[in-house]
Design a protein around this motif. Structure first.
Motif, short mmCIF file in Angstrom:
data_model
loop_
_atom_site.label_atom_id
_atom_site.label_comp_id
_atom_site.label_asym_id
_atom_site.label_seq_id
_atom_site.Cartn_x
_atom_site.Cartn_y
_atom_site.Cartn_z
N ALA A 184 0.58 -1.16 0.08
CA ALA A 184 0.10 0.44 -0.10
C ALA A 184 1.15 1.86 -0.33
O ALA A 184 0.49 2.41 -0.45
N ALA A 185 2.37 1.32 0.18
CA ALA A 185 2.87 2.60 1.07
C ALA A 185 4.28 1.92 0.39
O ALA A 185 5.61 3.17 0.13
N ALA A 186 4.42 1.08 -1.02
CA ALA A 186 5.94 0.85 -1.45
C ALA A 186 6.19 1.92 -2.85
O ALA A 186 7.31 2.54 -2.50
N TYR A 187 5.03 2.54 -2.77
CA TYR A 187 5.29 3.19 -3.66
C TYR A 187 5.52 5.19 -3.36
O TYR A 187 5.47 6.23 -4.51
N ASN A 188 5.21 5.14 -2.38
CA ASN A 188 5.15 6.61 -1.54
C ASN A 188 6.67 7.19 -1.88
O ASN A 188 7.51 6.65 -0.62
N PRO A 189 6.37 8.42 -2.00
CA PRO A 189 7.50 8.85 -1.99
C PRO A 189 8.13 9.11 -0.68
O PRO A 189 7.86 9.72 -0.15
N LYS A 190 9.35 9.48 -0.24
CA LYS A 190 10.71 9.69 0.89
C LYS A 190 9.55 9.18 2.22
O LYS A 190 9.40 9.82 3.48
N ALA A 191 8.67 7.91 1.83
CA ALA A 191 8.24 7.06 3.42
C ALA A 191 9.38 6.08 3.31
O ALA A 191 9.28 5.16 2.42
N ALA A 192 8.77 5.17 4.65
CA ALA A 192 9.93 4.26 4.94
C ALA A 192 8.43 3.19 5.38
O ALA A 192 8.05 3.72 6.11
N VAL A 193 8.94 1.91 5.54
CA VAL A 193 8.21 1.29 6.25
C VAL A 193 9.04 -0.05 6.89
O VAL A 193 9.97 -0.43 6.10
N VAL A 194 8.80 -0.34 8.60
CA VAL A 194 9.70 -0.88 8.92
C VAL A 194 9.22 -2.33 9.69
O VAL A 194 7.53 -1.68 9.79
N PHE A 195 8.55 -3.54 9.44
CA PHE A 195 8.08 -4.13 9.76
C PHE A 195 8.91 -4.89 11.84
O PHE A 195 10.41 -4.65 11.44
N HIS A 196 8.62 -5.10 12.34
CA HIS A 196 9.09 -5.37 13.93
C HIS A 196 8.75 -7.00 13.50
O HIS A 196 7.01 -7.18 13.78
N ALA A 197 9.57 -7.60 13.33
CA ALA A 197 9.54 -8.80 13.02
C ALA A 197 10.88 -9.64 12.65
O ALA A 197 11.89 -9.29 12.29
N PRO A 198 10.77 -11.26 12.84
CA PRO A 198 11.81 -11.38 12.07
C PRO A 198 12.77 -11.85 10.57
O PRO A 198 11.24 -11.04 10.02
N LYS A 199 13.40 -11.44 10.46
CA LYS A 199 14.02 -11.18 8.93
C LYS A 199 12.51 -12.34 7.89
O LYS A 199 12.84 -11.30 6.88
N SER A 200 12.36 -13.05 8.32
CA SER A 200 11.82 -13.90 6.72
C SER A 200 10.42 -13.68 6.65
O SER A 200 9.89 -13.30 5.79
N CYS A 201 9.70 -12.31 7.97
CA CYS A 201 8.93 -11.80 7.15
C CYS A 201 8.66 -10.90 6.18
O CYS A 201 7.92 -10.42 5.34
N SER A 202 10.04 -9.99 6.29
CA SER A 202 10.02 -8.60 4.81
C SER A 202 10.27 -9.48 3.99
O SER A 202 10.15 -8.72 2.90
N HIS A 203 10.34 -11.38 3.32
CA HIS A 203 11.00 -11.92 2.68
C HIS A 203 8.98 -11.82 2.21
O HIS A 203 9.22 -11.33 0.73
N ILE A 204 8.24 -11.70 2.46
CA ILE A 204 7.06 -12.67 2.25
C ILE A 204 6.53 -11.12 1.12
O ILE A 204 6.05 -11.10 0.07
N ALA A 205 6.85 -9.89 1.96
CA ALA A 205 6.35 -8.85 0.52
C ALA A 205 7.54 -8.97 -0.12
O ALA A 205 6.80 -7.83 -1.07
N TYR A 206 8.65 -8.24 0.33
CA TYR A 206 9.93 -8.22 -0.64
C TYR A 206 9.60 -9.08 -2.13
O TYR A 206 9.63 -8.30 -3.24
#
Length: 312
Positions: free
Chosen positions: A21-43
């Motif tokens: 939902a925010a991947a293309y928002n300029p100058k915005a950062a998204v932080v997952f508070h989760a294990p590294k493997s969770c970011s793999h899903i979104a990546y």
């Protein structure tokens, strides 16, 4: 028993929908508070969709998923808590990326160990001066699916739009909530824009996908709002949010749905005309649409007459 529990229901992790939902928002950062493997899903989801989406919409961007970060919760944090590494991560993101704002979403592990993610976000914001928006939900630990588009829209409106609601209304400006302007089908967005444009709406906002911080602030001047969810299961919640926004802003709420037939197009025009007190204009527009459609049918009929076709 499992039979009588929520475990048998299919619940999707909220992390992927939040990032997309925010991947293309300029100058915005998204932080997952989760294990590294969770970011793999979104990546993976991002890269699988990126090329197709950008080709369809002719997006000229070098976006490379570099605005996605993860705290990397491990066994140690699962036992003793991970609030410390979350704050450290937020401070590092601000120092290295200098974002205009940060969106934080927690995964299952953070939910299980009970980290107060909202409090850490607030603490990091006070330290850095950068807005840190916490999106509720903990991975799979929800009784129902979490709509990332709606969740981020709510958080951003609360922080950046609502404080400016006293701005002068712009009659050419309207907000369409519930759609992801980046990942929704191009033809749907084009048709919605075309129909709204018939009534003079030339500034059409689709929060939050691809919008800059300035555009969010400009959204405070919209003169109308509608809710069209590309996820039918969340339509009720999207409509509820749109109605609340309209009440806060004291503007028109137009109840619409994606027009996928010509009758639906005529209904669109009638509904907008009624809400905006422009019924006469809507009737004229409807007649023009019917004339255009009949002309199209005549052309197609001429083209296919006396020809054989194979449908596969």
């Amino acid at each position: 028993m499992i039979r009588n529990s929520e475990r048998k229901k299919v619940i999707h992790c909220n992390l992927m929908s939040v990032f997309l939902a925010a991947a293309y928002n300029p100058k915005a950062a998204v932080v997952f508070h989760a294990p590294k493997s969770c970011s793999h899903i979104a990546y993976n989801a991002f890269w699988e969709m990126r090329r197709k989406i950008e080709n369809q919409k002719n997006l000229k961007t070098e976006h490379d998923c570099s605005n996605l970060f993860v705290t990397g919760l491990a066994d140690k944090e699962a036992i003793f808590g991970g609030e410390k590494i979350l704050k450290e991560c937020l401070l590092d993101v601000v120092a290295e990326q200098k974002p205009e704002y940060i969106i934080v979403a927690a995964g299952c592990a953070a939910g299980v160990i009970g980290d107060d993610v909202a409090a850490i976000c607030q603490e990091a914001e006070q330290t850095t001066g950068v807005p840190v928006l916490y999106v509720e939900g903990s991975g799979f630990m929800n009784q129902k699916a979490v709509d990332g588009v709606l969740s981020i829209t709510k958080a951003i409106c609360q922080r950046f739009v609502y404080p400016l609601l006293k701005k002068t209304k712009d009659p050419a400006s309207i907000a369409v909530v519930g759609m992801n302007s980046i990942f929704s089908p191009t033809k749907e967005i084009q048709e919605i824009n075309r129909l709204l444009g018939l009534f003079g709406f030339t500034k059409i906002y689709y929060p939050p996908g691809g919008m800059s911080l300035e555009q969010f602030k400009d959204m405070a001047s919209v003169s109308a709002i509608t809710a069209i969810s590309f996820l039918p299961k969340t339509l009720v919640e999207v409509e509820k949010f749109a109605q609340q926004f309209a009440e806060k802003r004291e503007i028109d709420y137009i109840k619409l749905k994606i027009p996928n037939t010509m009758d639906a197009v005529y209904e669109w025009l009638q509904t907008i005309g009624t809400v905006l007190n422009r019924t006469t204009e809507a009737e004229k527009l409807e007649e023009l649409e019917k004339q255009s459609y009949n002309k199209f049918l005549q052309q197609i009929t001429t083209h296919i007459s006396n020809k054989n076709y194979i449908f596969a």
